[in-house]
Enzyme design. Structure first.
Site, PDB file in Angstrom:
ATOM      1  N   SER A 128      47.986 -12.629  69.169  1.00  0.00           N
ATOM      2  CA  SER A 128      48.938 -11.523  69.142  1.00  0.00           C
ATOM      3  C   SER A 128      49.585 -11.361  67.771  1.00  0.00           C
ATOM      4  CB  SER A 128      50.010 -11.833  70.192  1.00  0.00           C
ATOM      5  OG  SER A 128      51.184 -11.125  69.931  1.00  0.00           O
ATOM      6  N   TYR A 153      56.787 -16.737  73.701  1.00  0.00           N
ATOM      7  CA  TYR A 153      55.454 -16.122  73.814  1.00  0.00           C
ATOM      8  C   TYR A 153      54.681 -16.275  72.504  1.00  0.00           C
ATOM      9  CZ  TYR A 153      51.942 -12.379  73.847  1.00  0.00           C
ATOM     10  OH  TYR A 153      50.771 -11.663  73.735  1.00  0.00           O
TER      11      TYR A 153
HETATM   12  P1  NAD Z   1      47.891  -8.272  81.460  1.00  0.00           P
HETATM   13  O1  NAD Z   1      49.085  -8.977  81.994  1.00  0.00           O
HETATM   14  O2  NAD Z   1      47.595  -6.900  81.954  1.00  0.00           O
HETATM   15  O3  NAD Z   1      46.591  -9.183  81.650  1.00  0.00           O
HETATM   16  C1  NAD Z   1      46.642 -10.584  81.694  1.00  0.00           C
HETATM   17  C2  NAD Z   1      45.902 -11.035  82.940  1.00  0.00           C
HETATM   18  O4  NAD Z   1      45.950 -12.478  82.970  1.00  0.00           O
HETATM   19  C3  NAD Z   1      46.560 -10.531  84.225  1.00  0.00           C
HETATM   20  O5  NAD Z   1      45.612  -9.867  85.042  1.00  0.00           O
HETATM   21  C4  NAD Z   1      47.082 -11.798  84.890  1.00  0.00           C
HETATM   22  O6  NAD Z   1      47.033 -11.751  86.316  1.00  0.00           O
HETATM   23  C5  NAD Z   1      46.174 -12.875  84.315  1.00  0.00           C
HETATM   24  N1  NAD Z   1      46.804 -14.194  84.331  1.00  0.00           N
HETATM   25  C6  NAD Z   1      48.066 -14.515  83.971  1.00  0.00           C
HETATM   26  N2  NAD Z   1      48.294 -15.820  84.169  1.00  0.00           N
HETATM   27  C7  NAD Z   1      47.129 -16.347  84.643  1.00  0.00           C
HETATM   28  C8  NAD Z   1      46.743 -17.649  85.052  1.00  0.00           C
HETATM   29  N3  NAD Z   1      47.599 -18.667  85.003  1.00  0.00           N
HETATM   30  N4  NAD Z   1      45.482 -17.826  85.517  1.00  0.00           N
HETATM   31  C9  NAD Z   1      44.605 -16.787  85.585  1.00  0.00           C
HETATM   32  N5  NAD Z   1      44.929 -15.530  85.215  1.00  0.00           N
HETATM   33  C10 NAD Z   1      46.174 -15.314  84.757  1.00  0.00           C
HETATM   34  O7  NAD Z   1      48.063  -8.262  79.866  1.00  0.00           O
HETATM   35  P2  NAD Z   1      47.235  -7.513  78.740  1.00  0.00           P
HETATM   36  O8  NAD Z   1      48.175  -6.599  78.056  1.00  0.00           O
HETATM   37  O9  NAD Z   1      45.955  -7.002  79.279  1.00  0.00           O
HETATM   38  O10 NAD Z   1      46.958  -8.733  77.740  1.00  0.00           O
HETATM   39  C11 NAD Z   1      45.712  -9.425  77.703  1.00  0.00           C
HETATM   40  C12 NAD Z   1      45.787 -10.475  76.614  1.00  0.00           C
HETATM   41  O11 NAD Z   1      46.044  -9.863  75.348  1.00  0.00           O
HETATM   42  C13 NAD Z   1      46.901 -11.499  76.807  1.00  0.00           C
HETATM   43  O12 NAD Z   1      46.430 -12.753  76.355  1.00  0.00           O
HETATM   44  C14 NAD Z   1      47.994 -10.995  75.900  1.00  0.00           C
HETATM   45  O13 NAD Z   1      48.864 -12.035  75.489  1.00  0.00           O
HETATM   46  C15 NAD Z   1      47.184 -10.446  74.745  1.00  0.00           C
HETATM   47  N6  NAD Z   1      47.887  -9.425  73.972  1.00  0.00           N
HETATM   48  C16 NAD Z   1      48.187  -8.215  74.529  1.00  0.00           C
HETATM   49  C17 NAD Z   1      48.844  -7.258  73.762  1.00  0.00           C
HETATM   50  C18 NAD Z   1      49.190  -5.901  74.317  1.00  0.00           C
HETATM   51  O14 NAD Z   1      49.763  -5.098  73.588  1.00  0.00           O
HETATM   52  N7  NAD Z   1      48.873  -5.583  75.550  1.00  0.00           N
HETATM   53  C19 NAD Z   1      49.185  -7.539  72.419  1.00  0.00           C
HETATM   54  C20 NAD Z   1      48.863  -8.783  71.903  1.00  0.00           C
HETATM   55  C21 NAD Z   1      48.201  -9.715  72.675  1.00  0.00           C
END
Ligand code: NAD
Length: 315
Positions: A128, A153
Protein backbone atom coordinates in the site's frame (compact mmCIF):
# COMPACT_ATOMS: atom_id res chain seq x y z
CA UNK A 1 -2.83 -24.60 -17.23
CA UNK A 2 -1.48 -22.09 -14.74
CA UNK A 3 -2.53 -22.81 -11.13
CA UNK A 4 -3.11 -19.66 -9.11
CA UNK A 5 -3.89 -19.19 -5.42
CA UNK A 6 -5.70 -15.89 -4.83
CA UNK A 7 -6.35 -14.72 -1.28
CA UNK A 8 -8.97 -12.07 -0.62
CA UNK A 9 -10.71 -12.97 -3.88
CA UNK A 10 -14.19 -12.01 -2.65
CA UNK A 11 -13.12 -8.41 -2.01
CA UNK A 12 -13.15 -5.34 -4.22
CA UNK A 13 -9.80 -5.75 -5.96
CA UNK A 14 -9.57 -9.55 -5.61
CA UNK A 15 -12.90 -10.31 -7.28
CA UNK A 16 -12.16 -7.95 -10.20
CA UNK A 17 -8.74 -9.54 -10.56
CA UNK A 18 -10.30 -13.03 -10.53
CA UNK A 19 -12.53 -12.11 -13.46
CA UNK A 20 -9.57 -10.79 -15.42
CA UNK A 21 -7.47 -13.90 -14.71
CA UNK A 22 -10.32 -16.13 -15.84
CA UNK A 23 -10.30 -14.47 -19.28
CA UNK A 24 -7.19 -16.58 -19.88
CA UNK A 25 -6.80 -20.28 -19.18
CA UNK A 26 -5.96 -20.86 -15.53
CA UNK A 27 -7.05 -22.81 -12.51
CA UNK A 28 -8.00 -20.44 -9.74
CA UNK A 29 -8.23 -21.30 -6.04
CA UNK A 30 -9.67 -18.48 -3.98
CA UNK A 31 -9.38 -18.21 -0.20
CA UNK A 32 -11.47 -15.64 1.66
CA UNK A 33 -13.07 -15.63 5.11
CA UNK A 34 -15.74 -12.98 4.37
CA UNK A 35 -14.21 -10.81 7.05
CA UNK A 36 -16.95 -8.68 8.64
CA UNK A 37 -15.33 -5.33 7.80
CA UNK A 38 -18.22 -4.89 5.38
CA UNK A 39 -21.24 -7.12 4.68
CA UNK A 40 -20.80 -10.67 3.44
CA UNK A 41 -23.65 -10.19 0.96
CA UNK A 42 -21.60 -7.54 -0.87
CA UNK A 43 -18.72 -10.00 -1.27
CA UNK A 44 -21.04 -12.84 -2.29
CA UNK A 45 -22.34 -10.57 -5.04
CA UNK A 46 -18.76 -9.80 -6.12
CA UNK A 47 -18.05 -13.49 -6.79
CA UNK A 48 -21.40 -14.74 -7.99
CA UNK A 49 -20.52 -14.62 -11.71
CA UNK A 50 -17.52 -16.91 -11.47
CA UNK A 51 -17.77 -19.02 -8.30
CA UNK A 52 -19.56 -21.85 -10.14
CA UNK A 53 -17.02 -22.19 -12.95
CA UNK A 54 -15.28 -25.55 -13.14
CA UNK A 55 -11.79 -24.00 -13.06
CA UNK A 56 -12.57 -22.12 -9.81
CA UNK A 57 -12.34 -23.49 -6.27
CA UNK A 58 -13.62 -21.19 -3.60
CA UNK A 59 -12.53 -22.06 -0.06
CA UNK A 60 -13.84 -20.12 2.91
CA UNK A 61 -11.23 -19.78 5.62
CA UNK A 62 -8.93 -17.56 7.62
CA UNK A 63 -5.34 -17.03 6.47
CA UNK A 64 -4.21 -16.23 10.00
CA UNK A 65 -5.04 -19.82 11.02
CA UNK A 66 -1.79 -21.68 10.35
CA UNK A 67 -3.18 -25.19 10.76
CA UNK A 68 -6.17 -24.43 8.60
CA UNK A 69 -4.04 -23.21 5.68
CA UNK A 70 -1.87 -26.30 5.83
CA UNK A 71 -4.77 -28.72 5.89
CA UNK A 72 -7.24 -26.92 3.61
CA UNK A 73 -4.68 -26.38 0.86
CA UNK A 74 -2.61 -29.55 1.36
CA UNK A 75 -3.80 -31.33 -1.76
CA UNK A 76 -3.28 -28.37 -4.13
CA UNK A 77 -0.27 -27.37 -6.22
CA UNK A 78 0.25 -23.77 -7.30
CA UNK A 79 2.51 -21.84 -9.65
CA UNK A 80 1.69 -18.38 -8.26
CA UNK A 81 0.26 -16.88 -5.09
CA UNK A 82 -1.58 -13.56 -5.37
CA UNK A 83 -1.92 -12.46 -1.78
CA UNK A 84 -4.56 -9.75 -1.43
CA UNK A 85 -6.40 -10.85 1.71
CA UNK A 86 -6.02 -8.29 4.46
CA UNK A 87 -7.81 -6.17 6.92
CA UNK A 88 -7.84 -2.99 4.87
CA UNK A 89 -8.34 0.60 5.93
CA UNK A 90 -6.22 3.03 7.89
CA UNK A 91 -8.62 4.44 10.46
CA UNK A 92 -10.14 1.12 11.65
CA UNK A 93 -6.63 -0.21 12.22
CA UNK A 94 -6.16 2.31 15.02
CA UNK A 95 -9.09 0.71 16.86
CA UNK A 96 -7.96 -2.89 16.17
CA UNK A 97 -4.17 -3.05 15.83
CA UNK A 98 -3.95 -6.66 17.00
CA UNK A 99 -6.58 -7.83 14.53
CA UNK A 100 -4.63 -6.14 11.73
CA UNK A 101 -1.38 -7.71 12.92
CA UNK A 102 -2.99 -11.14 13.04
CA UNK A 103 -4.41 -11.12 9.50
CA UNK A 104 -1.92 -8.90 7.71
CA UNK A 105 1.35 -10.01 9.25
CA UNK A 106 0.76 -13.53 10.61
CA UNK A 107 -1.50 -14.28 7.63
CA UNK A 108 1.23 -13.18 5.22
CA UNK A 109 3.85 -15.22 7.02
CA UNK A 110 1.55 -18.26 6.92
CA UNK A 111 1.27 -17.91 3.15
CA UNK A 112 5.01 -17.46 2.74
CA UNK A 113 5.55 -20.63 4.82
CA UNK A 114 3.03 -22.38 2.62
CA UNK A 115 4.93 -21.19 -0.47
CA UNK A 116 8.20 -22.46 1.00
CA UNK A 117 6.82 -25.89 1.88
CA UNK A 118 5.00 -26.32 -1.42
CA UNK A 119 7.84 -24.92 -3.52
CA UNK A 120 5.74 -22.10 -5.02
CA UNK A 121 8.14 -19.72 -6.69
CA UNK A 122 6.13 -16.58 -7.49
CA UNK A 123 4.48 -14.51 -4.74
CA UNK A 124 2.69 -11.22 -5.42
CA UNK A 125 1.79 -9.16 -2.35
CA UNK A 126 -0.77 -6.34 -2.14
CA UNK A 127 1.11 -3.58 -0.38
CA UNK A 128 0.00 0.00 0.00
CA UNK A 129 0.97 3.62 -0.55
CA UNK A 130 0.41 4.06 3.19
CA UNK A 131 3.91 2.65 3.81
CA UNK A 132 5.36 6.03 2.75
CA UNK A 133 3.89 7.77 5.81
CA UNK A 134 4.31 11.54 5.82
CA UNK A 135 6.75 12.35 3.05
CA UNK A 136 6.65 15.76 1.40
CA UNK A 137 9.16 14.75 -1.25
CA UNK A 138 6.70 13.81 -4.00
CA UNK A 139 6.14 11.93 -6.22
CA UNK A 140 7.19 8.93 -4.15
CA UNK A 141 9.62 6.44 -5.57
CA UNK A 142 10.21 2.91 -4.34
CA UNK A 143 13.57 3.95 -2.87
CA UNK A 144 11.96 6.39 -0.43
CA UNK A 145 12.26 5.64 3.27
CA UNK A 146 9.33 3.58 4.61
CA UNK A 147 10.30 2.71 8.16
CA UNK A 148 8.20 5.46 9.72
CA UNK A 149 4.59 4.40 9.07
CA UNK A 150 1.91 6.37 10.92
CA UNK A 151 -0.87 3.78 11.28
CA UNK A 152 -1.05 0.15 12.39
CA UNK A 153 -2.33 -0.75 8.91
CA UNK A 154 0.67 0.86 7.22
CA UNK A 155 3.06 -0.88 9.59
CA UNK A 156 1.55 -4.28 8.71
CA UNK A 157 2.16 -3.59 5.02
CA UNK A 158 5.79 -2.63 5.69
CA UNK A 159 6.10 -5.89 7.67
CA UNK A 160 4.71 -7.88 4.75
CA UNK A 161 7.32 -6.39 2.43
CA UNK A 162 10.09 -7.20 4.91
CA UNK A 163 8.92 -10.79 5.37
CA UNK A 164 8.85 -11.12 1.61
CA UNK A 165 12.48 -10.14 1.37
CA UNK A 166 13.42 -12.75 3.98
CA UNK A 167 11.65 -15.56 2.14
CA UNK A 168 12.92 -14.42 -1.22
CA UNK A 169 16.50 -14.37 0.03
CA UNK A 170 16.41 -17.61 2.00
CA UNK A 171 14.13 -19.76 -0.12
CA UNK A 172 14.44 -18.43 -3.63
CA UNK A 173 10.82 -17.30 -3.87
CA UNK A 174 10.26 -14.39 -6.28
CA UNK A 175 8.44 -11.75 -4.23
CA UNK A 176 6.79 -8.70 -5.75
CA UNK A 177 5.27 -6.10 -3.43
CA UNK A 178 2.87 -3.89 -5.36
CA UNK A 179 2.08 -0.64 -3.57
CA UNK A 180 -1.47 0.27 -4.57
CA UNK A 181 -2.51 3.93 -4.44
CA UNK A 182 -6.17 4.56 -3.46
CA UNK A 183 -8.04 2.22 -5.75
CA UNK A 184 -11.54 3.13 -6.94
CA UNK A 185 -14.13 1.99 -9.44
CA UNK A 186 -16.97 -0.56 -9.57
CA UNK A 187 -17.19 -2.68 -6.35
CA UNK A 188 -15.11 -0.17 -4.40
CA UNK A 189 -15.18 -0.89 -0.65
CA UNK A 190 -18.08 0.88 1.07
CA UNK A 191 -15.76 2.40 3.71
CA UNK A 192 -13.74 4.36 1.13
CA UNK A 193 -14.44 8.06 0.60
CA UNK A 194 -15.69 8.02 -3.00
CA UNK A 195 -18.20 5.27 -2.24
CA UNK A 196 -19.33 6.83 1.05
CA UNK A 197 -19.65 10.31 -0.45
CA UNK A 198 -21.57 9.09 -3.51
CA UNK A 199 -24.06 7.34 -1.22
CA UNK A 200 -24.53 10.44 0.94
CA UNK A 201 -24.90 12.77 -2.05
CA UNK A 202 -27.61 10.56 -3.55
CA UNK A 203 -29.42 10.30 -0.20
CA UNK A 204 -29.18 14.06 0.53
CA UNK A 205 -27.15 13.31 3.63
CA UNK A 206 -24.16 15.39 4.75
CA UNK A 207 -20.71 14.11 3.90
CA UNK A 208 -18.02 14.36 6.52
CA UNK A 209 -14.98 16.11 5.11
CA UNK A 210 -11.83 15.67 7.16
CA UNK A 211 -9.69 18.82 7.11
CA UNK A 212 -10.03 21.79 4.76
CA UNK A 213 -10.27 19.81 1.51
CA UNK A 214 -6.62 20.25 0.56
CA UNK A 215 -5.43 16.71 1.31
CA UNK A 216 -4.48 15.01 -1.93
CA UNK A 217 -4.71 11.43 -3.17
CA UNK A 218 -3.33 9.64 -6.17
CA UNK A 219 -6.49 7.75 -7.21
CA UNK A 220 -6.00 4.66 -9.34
CA UNK A 221 -8.73 3.04 -11.40
CA UNK A 222 -9.40 -0.62 -10.61
CA UNK A 223 -8.76 -1.94 -14.16
CA UNK A 224 -5.33 -0.30 -14.23
CA UNK A 225 -4.41 -1.89 -10.90
CA UNK A 226 -5.66 -5.29 -12.10
CA UNK A 227 -3.55 -5.03 -15.28
CA UNK A 228 -0.50 -4.30 -13.11
CA UNK A 229 -1.15 -7.32 -10.90
CA UNK A 230 -1.67 -9.64 -13.87
CA UNK A 231 1.57 -8.40 -15.38
CA UNK A 232 3.38 -9.12 -12.10
CA UNK A 233 2.36 -12.78 -12.34
CA UNK A 234 4.61 -13.06 -15.43
CA UNK A 235 7.55 -10.94 -14.24
CA UNK A 236 10.78 -12.95 -14.01
CA UNK A 237 13.72 -10.52 -14.28
CA UNK A 238 14.70 -10.42 -10.59
CA UNK A 239 13.80 -12.08 -7.30
CA UNK A 240 12.51 -9.19 -5.16
CA UNK A 241 10.91 -5.95 -6.23
CA UNK A 242 8.75 -3.26 -4.69
CA UNK A 243 6.66 -1.47 -7.31
CA UNK A 244 4.24 1.47 -7.08
CA UNK A 245 0.92 1.03 -8.86
CA UNK A 246 -0.60 4.51 -8.94
CA UNK A 247 -1.90 7.03 -11.41
CA UNK A 248 0.90 9.62 -11.08
CA UNK A 249 -1.60 12.44 -10.57
CA UNK A 250 -3.11 13.92 -7.46
CA UNK A 251 -6.65 15.09 -6.85
CA UNK A 252 -7.52 17.17 -3.78
CA UNK A 253 -10.42 16.19 -1.55
CA UNK A 254 -12.34 19.31 -2.67
CA UNK A 255 -11.73 18.49 -6.35
CA UNK A 256 -12.86 14.93 -5.76
CA UNK A 257 -16.12 16.14 -4.22
CA UNK A 258 -16.63 18.61 -7.11
CA UNK A 259 -16.22 15.84 -9.68
CA UNK A 260 -18.65 13.60 -7.78
CA UNK A 261 -21.14 16.49 -7.75
CA UNK A 262 -20.76 16.97 -11.52
CA UNK A 263 -21.01 13.28 -12.38
CA UNK A 264 -23.91 12.56 -10.00
CA UNK A 265 -25.50 15.91 -10.96
CA UNK A 266 -26.22 16.81 -7.36
CA UNK A 267 -24.75 19.14 -4.75
CA UNK A 268 -23.06 17.67 -1.68
CA UNK A 269 -23.90 18.84 1.83
CA UNK A 270 -20.49 19.20 3.44
CA UNK A 271 -19.77 18.84 7.13
CA UNK A 272 -16.14 19.79 7.83
CA UNK A 273 -14.30 18.27 10.77
CA UNK A 274 -10.64 18.01 11.82
CA UNK A 275 -8.20 15.76 9.98
CA UNK A 276 -7.99 12.22 11.34
CA UNK A 277 -4.96 10.76 13.06
CA UNK A 278 -3.22 8.22 10.83
CA UNK A 279 -4.25 10.00 7.62
CA UNK A 280 -1.46 11.38 5.45
CA UNK A 281 -1.72 14.80 3.72
CA UNK A 282 -0.77 13.54 0.26
CA UNK A 283 -0.13 10.36 -1.68
CA UNK A 284 1.56 10.63 -5.05
CA UNK A 285 3.16 7.80 -7.01
CA UNK A 286 6.12 7.86 -9.32
CA UNK A 287 5.25 4.98 -11.67
CA UNK A 288 8.42 4.89 -13.75
CA UNK A 289 9.43 1.54 -12.32
CA UNK A 290 6.02 -0.05 -12.99
CA UNK A 291 6.22 1.23 -16.56
CA UNK A 292 9.65 -0.30 -17.04
CA UNK A 293 9.18 -3.63 -15.26
CA UNK A 294 5.50 -4.37 -15.78
CA UNK A 295 4.72 -2.38 -18.90
CA UNK A 296 2.14 -0.73 -16.66
CA UNK A 297 0.23 2.33 -17.66
CA UNK A 298 -2.48 4.18 -15.80
CA UNK A 299 -4.94 4.60 -18.64
CA UNK A 300 -8.04 5.89 -16.88
CA UNK A 301 -8.36 9.54 -15.92
CA UNK A 302 -10.28 10.38 -12.77
CA UNK A 303 -13.46 11.74 -14.34
CA UNK A 304 -13.76 8.80 -16.70
CA UNK A 305 -13.26 6.43 -13.75
CA UNK A 306 -15.91 8.19 -11.68
CA UNK A 307 -18.40 7.90 -14.55
CA UNK A 308 -17.76 4.12 -14.63
CA UNK A 309 -18.11 4.01 -10.85
CA UNK A 310 -21.44 5.84 -11.10
CA UNK A 311 -22.74 3.41 -13.75
CA UNK A 312 -22.02 0.53 -11.39
CA UNK A 313 -23.25 2.36 -8.30
CA UNK A 314 -26.67 3.27 -9.60
CA UNK A 315 -26.90 -0.20 -11.21
P1 NAD B 1 -11.38 -5.80 0.55
O1 NAD B 1 -11.63 -5.69 2.01
O2 NAD B 1 -12.50 -5.56 -0.39
O3 NAD B 1 -10.73 -7.23 0.22
C1 NAD B 1 -9.96 -7.95 1.14
C2 NAD B 1 -10.53 -9.36 1.22
O4 NAD B 1 -9.72 -10.09 2.16
C3 NAD B 1 -11.97 -9.38 1.73
O5 NAD B 1 -12.80 -10.10 0.85
C4 NAD B 1 -11.86 -10.07 3.09
O6 NAD B 1 -13.00 -10.86 3.41
C5 NAD B 1 -10.59 -10.90 2.94
N1 NAD B 1 -9.97 -11.19 4.23
C6 NAD B 1 -9.76 -10.34 5.25
N2 NAD B 1 -9.20 -10.98 6.29
C7 NAD B 1 -9.03 -12.27 5.89
C8 NAD B 1 -8.51 -13.43 6.54
N3 NAD B 1 -8.06 -13.38 7.78
N4 NAD B 1 -8.52 -14.60 5.85
C9 NAD B 1 -9.00 -14.66 4.58
N5 NAD B 1 -9.50 -13.59 3.93
C10 NAD B 1 -9.52 -12.42 4.58
O7 NAD B 1 -10.16 -4.81 0.23
P2 NAD B 1 -9.54 -4.33 -1.15
O8 NAD B 1 -9.73 -2.86 -1.21
O9 NAD B 1 -10.00 -5.19 -2.26
O10 NAD B 1 -7.99 -4.59 -0.86
C11 NAD B 1 -7.30 -5.74 -1.35
C12 NAD B 1 -5.85 -5.64 -0.93
O11 NAD B 1 -5.26 -4.45 -1.47
C13 NAD B 1 -5.63 -5.55 0.57
O12 NAD B 1 -4.45 -6.26 0.89
C14 NAD B 1 -5.44 -4.08 0.81
O13 NAD B 1 -4.68 -3.83 1.99
C15 NAD B 1 -4.68 -3.68 -0.44
N6 NAD B 1 -4.81 -2.26 -0.77
C16 NAD B 1 -6.01 -1.75 -1.15
C17 NAD B 1 -6.10 -0.40 -1.48
C18 NAD B 1 -7.40 0.23 -1.92
O14 NAD B 1 -7.41 1.42 -2.20
N7 NAD B 1 -8.49 -0.49 -2.02
C19 NAD B 1 -4.95 0.42 -1.42
C20 NAD B 1 -3.75 -0.15 -1.02
C21 NAD B 1 -3.68 -1.49 -0.71
Amino acid sequence: MRRILLTGGAGFIGSTLAEKLLENECHLTIVDNFDNFYPRQVKEKNIKNFIQLSQVNFIEGDISNTGWIESALASFEFDVILHLAAKAGVRPSIADPLGYQETNVKGTQNLLEFARKKNIKQFVFASSSSVYGINGNTPWTENDYVLRPISPYASTKVSGELLGNVYSHLFNIRFLALRFFTVYGPRQRPDLAIHKFAKSILNDEPITMFGDGNTKRDYTYIDDIVDGIVSATNYDQSMYEVINLGNNQTISLSEMINILEQVFEKKAIINKIAEQPGDVPITYADITKARQLLNYNAKTNFEEGIIKFKDWFIG
